[in-house]
Design an enzyme around this catalytic site. Structure first.
Site, PDB file in Angstrom:
ATOM      1  N   HIS A 133       0.809  -1.232   0.000  1.00 50.92           N
ATOM      2  CA  HIS A 133       0.000   0.000   0.000  1.00 50.92           C
ATOM      3  C   HIS A 133       0.838   1.276   0.000  1.00 50.92           C
ATOM      4  O   HIS A 133       0.304   2.346  -0.287  1.00 50.92           O
ATOM      5  CB  HIS A 133      -0.913   0.045   1.235  1.00 50.92           C
ATOM      6  CG  HIS A 133      -1.948  -1.023   1.268  1.00 50.92           C
ATOM      7  ND1 HIS A 133      -2.841  -1.227   0.232  1.00 50.92           N
ATOM      8  CD2 HIS A 133      -2.246  -1.970   2.206  1.00 50.92           C
ATOM      9  CE1 HIS A 133      -3.649  -2.242   0.549  1.00 50.92           C
ATOM     10  NE2 HIS A 133      -3.296  -2.714   1.734  1.00 50.92           N
ATOM     11  N   ASP A 168      -3.482 -10.810  -1.696  1.00 50.96           N
ATOM     12  CA  ASP A 168      -3.885 -10.252  -0.405  1.00 50.96           C
ATOM     13  C   ASP A 168      -5.377  -9.879  -0.472  1.00 50.96           C
ATOM     14  O   ASP A 168      -5.904  -9.606  -1.547  1.00 50.96           O
ATOM     15  CB  ASP A 168      -3.047  -8.987  -0.146  1.00 50.96           C
ATOM     16  CG  ASP A 168      -3.135  -8.477   1.275  1.00 50.96           C
ATOM     17  OD1 ASP A 168      -2.221  -8.790   2.058  1.00 50.96           O
ATOM     18  OD2 ASP A 168      -4.104  -7.751   1.594  1.00 50.96           O
ATOM     19  N   HIS A 170      -6.622  -7.205   0.454  1.00 47.97           N
ATOM     20  CA  HIS A 170      -6.716  -5.788   0.102  1.00 47.97           C
ATOM     21  C   HIS A 170      -6.105  -5.538  -1.281  1.00 47.97           C
ATOM     22  O   HIS A 170      -5.119  -6.179  -1.649  1.00 47.97           O
ATOM     23  CB  HIS A 170      -5.988  -4.927   1.142  1.00 47.97           C
ATOM     24  CG  HIS A 170      -6.515  -5.094   2.541  1.00 47.97           C
ATOM     25  ND1 HIS A 170      -6.024  -6.058   3.393  1.00 47.97           N
ATOM     26  CD2 HIS A 170      -7.476  -4.425   3.215  1.00 47.97           C
ATOM     27  CE1 HIS A 170      -6.677  -5.971   4.556  1.00 47.97           C
ATOM     28  NE2 HIS A 170      -7.564  -4.993   4.469  1.00 47.97           N
ATOM     29  N   ASP A 257      -4.769 -12.696   4.540  1.00 51.03           N
ATOM     30  CA  ASP A 257      -5.917 -12.107   5.225  1.00 51.03           C
ATOM     31  C   ASP A 257      -7.228 -12.357   4.490  1.00 51.03           C
ATOM     32  O   ASP A 257      -8.241 -11.724   4.774  1.00 51.03           O
ATOM     33  CB  ASP A 257      -5.695 -10.597   5.460  1.00 51.03           C
ATOM     34  CG  ASP A 257      -5.149  -9.885   4.245  1.00 51.03           C
ATOM     35  OD1 ASP A 257      -5.045 -10.506   3.169  1.00 51.03           O
ATOM     36  OD2 ASP A 257      -4.825  -8.689   4.352  1.00 51.03           O
TER      37      ASP A 257
HETATM   38 ZN   LIG Z   1      -4.254  -7.107   3.327  1.00 49.62          ZN
END
Ligand SMILES: [Zn+2]
Length: 375
Positions: A133, A168, A170, A257
């Site tokens: 990120h 992931d 995200h 996750d």
């Molecule tokens: Zn994540």
């Protein structure tokens, strides 16, 4: 075949804070489980102790002002413009040594990259990496320095063609943004939809711009998506794109996750779906730089990344975790005694609506992206 595992216990000198969901102990747990299974003693495995990256390495991607701020924050205290650049209480806390920690994580990624690019072996794994990120001049989503971007830039400078696959929960927004306007890097992210999860991006219509049009690919999944729909969408999209693009190296972000019992997200994958995807990546990748990522249930992280490392080395592991491992891990709250567990203990997910939505997304990607991606 040779593989490398890059690691140091020095990661444990750093701490995001007692209430932060990212717990660095998960790296040590993973390392301990991998070692307990004997997976670092294989003749084909090289264990590489992590070296710090240099400020120059970081400056290949990040802005000078931002790096200076990170260096100032290394003392553990907030300074002037920190808030403006994403640092502060909450997601991206200023903790003592945060800059040193970033140098270690990025250094390990560059060591993994060099191992593969030098032709010393086919696969290298940095479990501490995958901080996808971080932006050029901004901390975001527990990430200060974007080691995947810096690693990919190193590969490009060495004349390699790179595909990036991010599994992931995200969206891999920092990596997508860094290569959004180039056809040199194909980025593919599979994640929970931005409608329900941070960072709120990664929709199927984000496909790159200019020369990069078609070279950013997104599969946003609705909450509650389980293994079947996830693996189906992966199979529909990823292999064909990798075959068309023909990378020299595949870089992956292997966040854990996505699992049904992760405390921060809403997908419903299990370790079985994760394993199927990893085996497919192993078959698709001519060379593979594997990075860690998210994962906020530390038992899942240790077991899934151990399984990942076994897949990378073509080893089948026994299901019972080594006793020497769980006796120690139990003290940290790890209750699982099995590597995968029984499928029947996972929630059964009714996926009809999710399947219809993902059929739409996959169709869209095939129509818009597939014709554009070429070698
Ligand atoms: Zn994540």
């Amino acid at each position: 075949m040779k593989t490398a595992f890059v690691y140091t216990d020095a990661y444990l000198n750093y701490d995001y804070g007692p209430t932060h969901p990212l717990r660095i102990i998960r790296l040590k747990l993973t390392y301990d489980l991998i070692r307990a299974y004997g997976l670092l003693a294989l003749p084909s495995v090289e264990s590489i102790p992590t070296n710090e990256a240099t400020q120059k390495d970081l400056a290949a991607f990040h802005g000078e002002e931002y790096l200076n701020l990170l260096r100032q924050a290394n003392g553990g205290r907030l300074t002037g413009s920190a808030y403006c650049l994403g640092l502060g209480p909450g997601d991206n806390p200023v903790f003592p040594g945060l800059y040193d920690f970033s140098l270690l994580v990025t250094g390990a990624t560059l060591q993994a990259v060099d191992f593969v690019a030098d032709g010393k072996g086919e696969i290298a794994f940095n479990i501490a990496g995958g901080l996808h990120h971080a932006m050029k001049s901004r901390a975001s989503g527990f990430c200060y320095v974007n080691d995947p971007v810096i690693g990919i830039m190193r590969l490009l400078s060495r004349g390699k063609r790179v595909a990036y696959i991010d599994i992931d929960a995200h969206h891999g927004d920092g990596v997508q943004k860094a290569f959004f306007e180039t056809s040199q890097v194909l980025t593919i992210s599979l994640h929970e939809s931005g409608n329900t999860l941070f960072p709120g991006t990664g929709f199927e219509y984000e496909i790159g711009e200019g020369e990069g049009e078609g070279y950013a690919v997104n599969l946003p999944f609705p909450p509650d998506t389980g293994d079947d729909v996830y693996v189906w969408a992966f199979e529909e999209v990823v292999p064909e794109l990798i075959h068309a693009f023909q990378p020299d190296v595949v870089v992956t972000q292997l966040g854990v996750d996505t699992f049904y019992d992760d405390p921060l997200t809403n997908l419903k994958l299990s370790i079985f779906g994760y394993e199927r995807v990893l085996k497919r990546i192993r078959d698709l990748a001519p060379r593979w730089v594997a990075l860690g990522g998210g994962g906020y249930n530390i038992s899942n992280v240790a077991r899934a990344w151990t399984l990942a490392w076994a897949v990378m080395n073509g080893i089948e592991l026994r299901e019972d975790l080594p006793e020497s491992f769980w006796k120690e891990a139990e003290k940290m709250g790890v209750k699982d005694r099995q590597l995968r567990g029984k499928p029947s203990t996972f929630p059964s997910v009714q996926n009809d609506e999710n399947r219809v939505e993902m059929e739409r997304v996959v169709h869209y990607v095939k129509e818009t992206v597939f014709p554009k991606v070429k070698h």
